[in-house]
Motif scaffolding. Structure first.
Motif, PDB file in Angstrom:
ATOM      1  N   SER A  15      11.015  64.512  36.262  1.00 41.31           N
ATOM      2  CA  SER A  15      11.564  65.783  36.730  1.00 41.31           C
ATOM      3  C   SER A  15      12.791  65.562  37.607  1.00 41.31           C
ATOM      4  CB  SER A  15      10.497  66.567  37.498  1.00 41.31           C
ATOM      5  OG  SER A  15       9.342  66.777  36.712  1.00 41.31           O
ATOM      6  N   VAL A  16      12.713  64.562  38.480  1.00 43.37           N
ATOM      7  CA  VAL A  16      13.846  64.247  39.366  1.00 43.37           C
ATOM      8  C   VAL A  16      15.055  63.806  38.549  1.00 43.37           C
ATOM      9  CG1 VAL A  16      14.662  62.605  41.106  1.00 43.37           C
ATOM     10  CG2 VAL A  16      12.438  63.712  41.378  1.00 43.37           C
ATOM     11  N   LEU A  17      14.826  62.937  37.568  1.00 50.75           N
ATOM     12  CA  LEU A  17      15.937  62.486  36.716  1.00 50.75           C
ATOM     13  C   LEU A  17      16.518  63.650  35.921  1.00 50.75           C
ATOM     14  CD1 LEU A  17      14.481  59.106  35.392  1.00 50.75           C
ATOM     15  CD2 LEU A  17      16.429  59.403  36.939  1.00 50.75           C
ATOM     16  N   GLY A  18      15.655  64.554  35.447  1.00 54.05           N
ATOM     17  CA  GLY A  18      16.141  65.730  34.735  1.00 54.05           C
ATOM     18  C   GLY A  18      16.996  66.613  35.620  1.00 54.05           C
ATOM     19  N   GLY A  19      16.583  66.797  36.882  1.00 52.83           N
ATOM     20  CA  GLY A  19      17.367  67.590  37.822  1.00 52.83           C
ATOM     21  C   GLY A  19      18.727  66.980  38.104  1.00 52.83           C
ATOM     22  N   VAL A 352      12.709  50.551  43.290  1.00 50.98           N
ATOM     23  CA  VAL A 352      14.134  50.264  43.501  1.00 50.98           C
ATOM     24  C   VAL A 352      14.985  51.509  43.325  1.00 50.98           C
ATOM     25  CG1 VAL A 352      13.768  47.917  42.655  1.00 50.98           C
ATOM     26  CG2 VAL A 352      14.623  49.648  41.091  1.00 50.98           C
ATOM     27  N   ILE A 353      14.398  52.608  42.840  1.00 49.30           N
ATOM     28  CA  ILE A 353      15.178  53.823  42.572  1.00 49.30           C
ATOM     29  C   ILE A 353      15.916  54.325  43.816  1.00 49.30           C
ATOM     30  CG2 ILE A 353      14.986  56.277  41.970  1.00 49.30           C
ATOM     31  CD1 ILE A 353      12.925  55.535  39.894  1.00 49.30           C
ATOM     32  N   PRO A 354      15.275  54.371  45.012  1.00 48.72           N
ATOM     33  CA  PRO A 354      16.038  54.830  46.184  1.00 48.72           C
ATOM     34  C   PRO A 354      17.274  53.994  46.467  1.00 48.72           C
ATOM     35  CG  PRO A 354      13.681  54.829  46.653  1.00 48.72           C
ATOM     36  CD  PRO A 354      13.855  54.156  45.334  1.00 48.72           C
ATOM     37  N   PHE A 355      17.203  52.687  46.193  1.00 49.31           N
ATOM     38  CA  PHE A 355      18.366  51.834  46.414  1.00 49.31           C
ATOM     39  C   PHE A 355      19.462  52.144  45.387  1.00 49.31           C
ATOM     40  CE2 PHE A 355      14.693  49.523  48.050  1.00 49.31           C
ATOM     41  CZ  PHE A 355      15.125  49.214  49.327  1.00 49.31           C
ATOM     42  N   VAL A 356      19.058  52.421  44.150  1.00 44.65           N
ATOM     43  CA  VAL A 356      20.024  52.800  43.120  1.00 44.65           C
ATOM     44  C   VAL A 356      20.705  54.123  43.484  1.00 44.65           C
ATOM     45  CG1 VAL A 356      20.317  53.427  40.703  1.00 44.65           C
ATOM     46  CG2 VAL A 356      18.764  51.566  41.331  1.00 44.65           C
ATOM     47  N   LEU A 357      19.909  55.092  43.953  1.00 41.80           N
ATOM     48  CA  LEU A 357      20.484  56.379  44.357  1.00 41.80           C
ATOM     49  C   LEU A 357      21.433  56.202  45.544  1.00 41.80           C
ATOM     50  CD1 LEU A 357      17.357  58.725  44.087  1.00 41.80           C
ATOM     51  CD2 LEU A 357      19.256  58.499  42.478  1.00 41.80           C
ATOM     52  N   GLY A 358      21.056  55.306  46.461  1.00 39.04           N
ATOM     53  CA  GLY A 358      21.936  55.025  47.586  1.00 39.04           C
ATOM     54  C   GLY A 358      23.260  54.421  47.145  1.00 39.04           C
TER      55      GLY A 358
END
Length: 384
Positions: A15-19, A352-358
């Protein structure tokens, strides 16, 4: 971590990736404005403004598909493999986008920039409309059947089978097109707001962008409200399994309306998202001051609204991919997911997703630290 917890966790990530993906479609929205822009200088400004972010949209689309494949492989094989023509048209349009940004301004371009502008327009129009159609199928269903026993058929070991049109019927379903058109005009609205924030040019262009944002935003609101009205009055499938694995599928009137009532917190997320989009749009277009922060309000609002729609499609024992010809074949986050071991292993990777988003935020901030202007475009060697 139980299997049910892991399934819920991965649906939240999807859902987050879709948003994020729907928000980033403002790139496609900007590309769709190229053919209506007569000035070559302004077309170059639009292309280079969108060009700073096109790879983020493309990468997010790939990650979105990859996450679906890893966490809900039965959906991936059913939708991506069955609705063949729908997804091939989407992917082909994104290939046109990548080729256009690569070769549009290269020396020796025998086709001319106008040809690549047409390619970018095709991606902007087709990509938005058809992605909206693909998401709408989460609510209004598709024509497929699922027979797990087909894996034992050596002649045709295909679990999911579609009608002969393989996705064409979804494209021409008017209910799906309502959301597709809404996504298209949302992307154009957000592109206008982004360029108001990103481009420093004469005040006439800023005024033009304000008008485009207001017109496209108004059309988006009409089609989005139309979609919500259809959604809240639509029937859906409630799928419940007992302790020994038997599944019962019940057609439920006003299913998504009841989901919002039962998951009241999800309704709040949707309302906050809608209010944020309207605030960002109206203040940007109606304010007498030169207010450029509207893209952040509409962007956050879009993200929240899309996440809310994904939640209402998948949670509360809801079939997130209803089968119109065999309700028993409808997919849920329970029967379409990977094994517990696979979901658990990938959950550690997802940390690791939060680091990628950062990193994405850092790159975005670095690229937008200096606003784009005609003078900068003339002085730089790296342009699209």
């Amino acid at each position: 971590m139980t299997l049910e917890y892991l399934q819920n966790y991965w649906w939240v990530l999807i859902s987050v990736l879709g948003g994020i993906l729907v928000f980033l479609l403002f790139v496609q929205g900007g590309q769709s404005m190229l053919l209506g822009t007569q000035s070559k200088a302004r077309r170059n400004l639009i292309v280079n403004s969108m060009g700073r972010k096109w790879e983020l949209t493309f990468t997010t689309l790939v990650v979105f598909g990859g996450a679906f494949f890893a966490s809900f492989p039965l959906f991936y094989s059913t939708s991506f493999g069955g609705a063949y023509w729908l997804w091939m048209l989407i992917l082909f349009s994104f290939i046109l986008q990548a080729v256009s940004y690569e070769y549009r301004s290269k020396a020796g371009n025998v086709y001319g920039t106008r040809t690549y502008d047409v390619f970018l327009f095709i991606n902007g129009f087709v990509g938005c409309i058809l992605l909206g159609v693909a998401v709408s199928m989460f609510f209004f269903g598709a024509e497929f059947t699922v027979q797990r026993g087909n894996l034992l058929d050596t002649g045709s070991p295909v679990i999911s089978r579609w009608t002969l049109t393989h996705g064409f019927e979804a494209i021409f379903n008017w209910k799906n097109l309502i959301l597709g058109v809404a996504v298209f005009f949302l992307a154009r609205m957000q592109a206008s707001l982004y360029m108001m924030n990103n481009i420093i040019d004469d005040t006439n262009f800023f005024h033009t962008l304000k008008n485009k944002a207001l017109v496209n935003g108004g059309i988006f609101v009409v089609f989005f409200l139309w979609f919500l009205a259809m959604l809240l009055t639509a029937d859906g499938y409630t799928v419940v399994s007992d302790h020994i694995g038997n599944i019962s599928v019940t057609e439920t009137p006003f299913k998504y309306f009841h989901n919002f009532i039962h998951m009241w917190w999800d309704l709040i997320i949707l309302l906050v998202g809608v209010v944020a989009v309207l605030y960002g749009l109206l203040r940007s277009t109606l304010s007498k001051e030169k207010w450029t922060k509207g893209i952040w309000f509409t962007g956050i609002g879009t993200f929240l609204a899309v996440v809310s729609l994904f939640f209402v499609a998948g949670f509360n024992d809801t079939a997130f991919y209803p089968s119109l010809i065999d309700p028993e074949s409808s997919l849920t986050i329970r029967n379409a997911s990977s094994s517990e071991f696979t979901l658990k292993a990938m959950s550690y990777v997802s940390l690791v997703i939060p680091f990628v988003l950062g990193y994405i935020w850092y790159v975005w901030h670095s690229m937008d630290r200096k606003k784009l202007s005609p003078r900068e475009l003339e002085s730089t060697s790296h342009k699209y």
